[in-house]
Design an enzyme around this catalytic site. Structure first.
Site, PDB file in Angstrom:
ATOM      1  N   ILE A 157     -98.263 -18.381  60.610  1.00 24.86           N
ATOM      2  CA  ILE A 157     -98.696 -19.784  60.565  1.00 24.86           C
ATOM      3  C   ILE A 157     -97.545 -20.735  60.867  1.00 24.86           C
ATOM      4  O   ILE A 157     -97.763 -21.920  61.127  1.00 24.86           O
ATOM      5  CB  ILE A 157     -99.302 -20.123  59.184  1.00 24.86           C
ATOM      6  CG1 ILE A 157     -98.293 -19.852  58.058  1.00 24.86           C
ATOM      7  CG2 ILE A 157    -100.572 -19.323  58.946  1.00 24.86           C
ATOM      8  CD1 ILE A 157     -98.787 -20.278  56.675  1.00 24.86           C
ATOM      9  N   GLY A 166     -86.660 -17.195  60.393  1.00 24.52           N
ATOM     10  CA  GLY A 166     -87.769 -16.319  60.037  1.00 24.52           C
ATOM     11  C   GLY A 166     -89.104 -16.955  60.345  1.00 24.52           C
ATOM     12  O   GLY A 166     -89.176 -18.014  60.967  1.00 24.52           O
ATOM     13  N   LYS A 184     -92.660 -14.895  53.783  1.00 24.32           N
ATOM     14  CA  LYS A 184     -91.614 -15.343  54.707  1.00 24.32           C
ATOM     15  C   LYS A 184     -90.766 -14.129  55.088  1.00 24.32           C
ATOM     16  O   LYS A 184     -90.136 -13.506  54.225  1.00 24.32           O
ATOM     17  CB  LYS A 184     -90.759 -16.421  54.044  1.00 24.32           C
ATOM     18  CG  LYS A 184     -89.761 -17.094  54.970  1.00 24.32           C
ATOM     19  CD  LYS A 184     -89.073 -18.253  54.242  1.00 24.32           C
ATOM     20  CE  LYS A 184     -88.062 -18.951  55.132  1.00 24.32           C
ATOM     21  NZ  LYS A 184     -87.395 -20.066  54.417  1.00 24.32           N
ATOM     22  N   ASP A 232     -83.108 -30.992  52.575  1.00 24.54           N
ATOM     23  CA  ASP A 232     -83.746 -31.147  53.892  1.00 24.54           C
ATOM     24  C   ASP A 232     -85.205 -31.581  53.721  1.00 24.54           C
ATOM     25  O   ASP A 232     -86.131 -30.840  54.067  1.00 24.54           O
ATOM     26  CB  ASP A 232     -83.667 -29.819  54.651  1.00 24.54           C
ATOM     27  CG  ASP A 232     -84.054 -29.973  56.125  1.00 24.54           C
ATOM     28  OD1 ASP A 232     -84.000 -31.111  56.634  1.00 24.54           O
ATOM     29  OD2 ASP A 232     -84.417 -28.972  56.757  1.00 24.54           O
TER      30      ASP A 232
END
Length: 561
Positions: free
Chosen positions: A138, A144, A160, A295
């Site tokens: 998705i 990754g 993940k 982030d």
């Protein structure tokens, strides 16, 4: 983690990509970049003459070229570029602005590769680990990609999976980057006042941390605990039984992307409230917990259907230690008092400013910022404008903004942009004001004597300075007698005059050389040595051109008097 998009096939993502080819690609980029930097300083390389605007325009084009090449070079350089986008003390604003746009829009790897990595990590077939596993990811990024899956207990999760060969690629790239850092460190211009070796070590530390999904899982758990008492913030739960250094399994928490304004309105959510909640959540992380998301771009922040904020991706987190907070408060007091000396001293204590022999230019720059910063009420300030002003004076000055500081400023600017997208009237500083007032109150105690305490502290400083003044004067006189102190007086007019005299002397020397060569050529021509005479005249062109340039410099100096 970016949403999956169709992307071109990069050389670094090919299975037969050789180490030699990798080195050639990297050094080709570095040499081209160095040649562009070199040309930037050569005024003859600008068509129609040099101007500051032409240099800025060239840097904008170069910044786009750098961003595209970093993306082509793959995971290591994408991450390094993102880290450099926080270092406005190292690079001009044109480069920093463009690097901040660098995102992980890279192709996904195959389902077979993902399956092989998962089975190798846990030593079990995929079917025994998960009841179902979606073969199409998705989302995909440089480090990754994420697959949706379901556990045998019926819980929906996201898995993940780290990109295959990532650590080997990092090892090769970082060895090359170390040599590049050493080159810059030893460069007479680019290495002056720059700790490139230290920057390289910091990049290595952050990159290797991001490849450790166990560390990311621990970050997610810490983040969840910090907000356990708030129902308006949600963080995916980590399934440690299905997590390793290369695999991270998290609770599936779907939400509406915070920048998908139409979707938010369709769900009946209050955009103005969401803008304030986003700012409140980050200020709480920063000021209350000292542990914050480094982030917070729109791809890592979503909203549930009941209006709660959902945070994703905890690979890059920041920490603020208690002693740093105290030093920041000293900076805050200096800003409120418009005291540039106090701000400079506190920034040096924070390690954000490197002390130099002459701090006058830096102090004047800070005073200019303070005068402009305090013109408006606190709640009318813009975080983006403040950070741009700070970065503007930071470049080519002895400022050394720590990574934590620049992460905070970038996050503030990002959240302000998100907030204004949600609500055009949103003001980040207005939300931050109660937090700032609370910190000032906490730092000064709750007995209402904060002003008296500050005045008392300053009185003590003044008395200490006054008592120590005679001894300092005596020490200074002793150093003068011993010759330990040298007094240097600079006069701009005198320097210009001396420079002009030096140029005139060189002009005389060139004139004598040209005259001597011209006489020699004439004598040779009269005596029939035509070819030799022509050769001498050609040689004469070099000092003649140098004389012409010297006369132009003398003319420019004459205009300054």
């Amino acid at each position: 983690m970016r949403q999956l998009e169709t992307a071109k096939k990069y050389r670094w993502n090919q299975e037969n990509y050789s180490i030699t080819g990798r080195r050639l690609d990297i050094w080709r980029f570095v040499l081209l970049l160095l040649s562009q930097f070199w040309l930037n300083g050569k005024k003859w390389s600008y068509r129609g003459g040099y101007t500051d605007q032409k240099l800025a325009n060239r840097r904008v084009k170069q910044a786009v070229w750098i961003r595209e090449n970093l993306l082509n070079l793959g995971p290591t350089f994408i991450k390094v570029g993102q880290l450099f986008s926080t270092r406005a003390d190292l690079f001009p604003s044109e480069y920093v602005d463009e690097l901040s746009k660098l995102q992980d829009e890279v192709p996904a790897f195959t389902y077979e590769q993902a399956t092989a990595i998962i089975e190798k990590e846990f030593g079990k077939p995929l079917a025994k680990l998960y009841r179902s596993f979606d073969p199409v990811p998705i989302a995909a990024a440089s480090l990754g990609q994420v697959h949706k899956a379901k556990l045998h207990t019926g819980e929906e999760v996201v898995v993940k999976v780290q990109r295959p060969g990532l650590k080997q690629l990092f090892t090769i790239d970082l060895a090359i980057l170390k040599r590049i850092a050493q080159y810059f460190q030893n460069h007479p211009r680019w290495g002056k006042g720059r700790d490139w070796s230290g920057i390289y070590e910091e990049c290595c530390r952050i990159l290797w941390l991001e490849t450790d999904y166990l560390n990311e899982g621990q970050n997610a758990d810490t983040f969840r605990r910090n907000f356990r008492g708030e129902d308006w913030v949600r963080v995916p739960r980590v399934y440690w039984r299905y997590t390793s250094a290369r695999i991270l399994t998290l609770e599936y928490l779907p939400g509406i992307k915070i920048s998908h304004y139409e979707g938010l309105e369709a769900a009946g959510l209050d955009r103005k409230l969401l803008a304030k909640l986003g700012a409140k959540a980050y200020l709480s992380q920063l000021l209350n917990d000292g542990f914050f998301h480094a982030d917070p771009h729109p791809g890592n922040l979503a909203v549930s259907t009941d209006g709660a904020l959902i945070f994703y991706d905890f690979g890059m987190m920041g920490r603020i230690e208690t002693n740093v907070r105290e030093k920041l408060m000293d900076t805050l007091f200096g800003v409120t008092q418009k005291d540039a000396d106090r701000v400079v001293s506190s920034l040096i204590a924070l390690g954000a400013l490197a002390p130099t022999d002459d701090m006058g230019p830096v102090r004047r720059s800070i005073q200019f910022i303070l005068d402009n910063f305090m013109d408006k009420p606190f709640e009318e300030q813009s975080v983006t404008q403040i950070s741009e002003d700070l970065y503007e004076i930071a470049y080519d000055q002895p400022f050394r903004f720590p990574a934590t500081f620049t992460f905070v400023m970038r996050a503030f600017s990002t959240l302000e942009g998100v907030g204004k997208g949600l609500d055009p009237d949103f003001n980040f500083m207005e939300v931050a004001q109660p937090f700032a007032l609370q910190i000032v109150t906490d730092m000064n105690g709750t007995n209402g004597n904060s002003i008296l305490d500050e005045l008392g502290r300053q009185a003590v400083q003044v008395s200490n300075t006054a008592l120590g003044l005679p001894r300092r004067i005596e020490d200074t006189l002793e150093k003068l007698e011993r010759g330990d102190i040298r007094v240097r007086v600079r006069s701009t007019e005198s320097e210009r005059l001396l420079r002009r005299l030096s140029l005139m002397q060189m002009t005389t020397n060139y004139t004598l050389v040209i005259s001597a060569l011209a006489i020699c050529a004439t004598l040779l021509l009269v005596n029939g040595y035509v070819k030799v005479a022509v050769g001498v005249m050609i040689v004469t062109l070099a000092p003649a051109w140098a004389l012409f340039r010297l006369l132009r410099r003398v003319g420019r100096l004459d205009k300054m008097f």
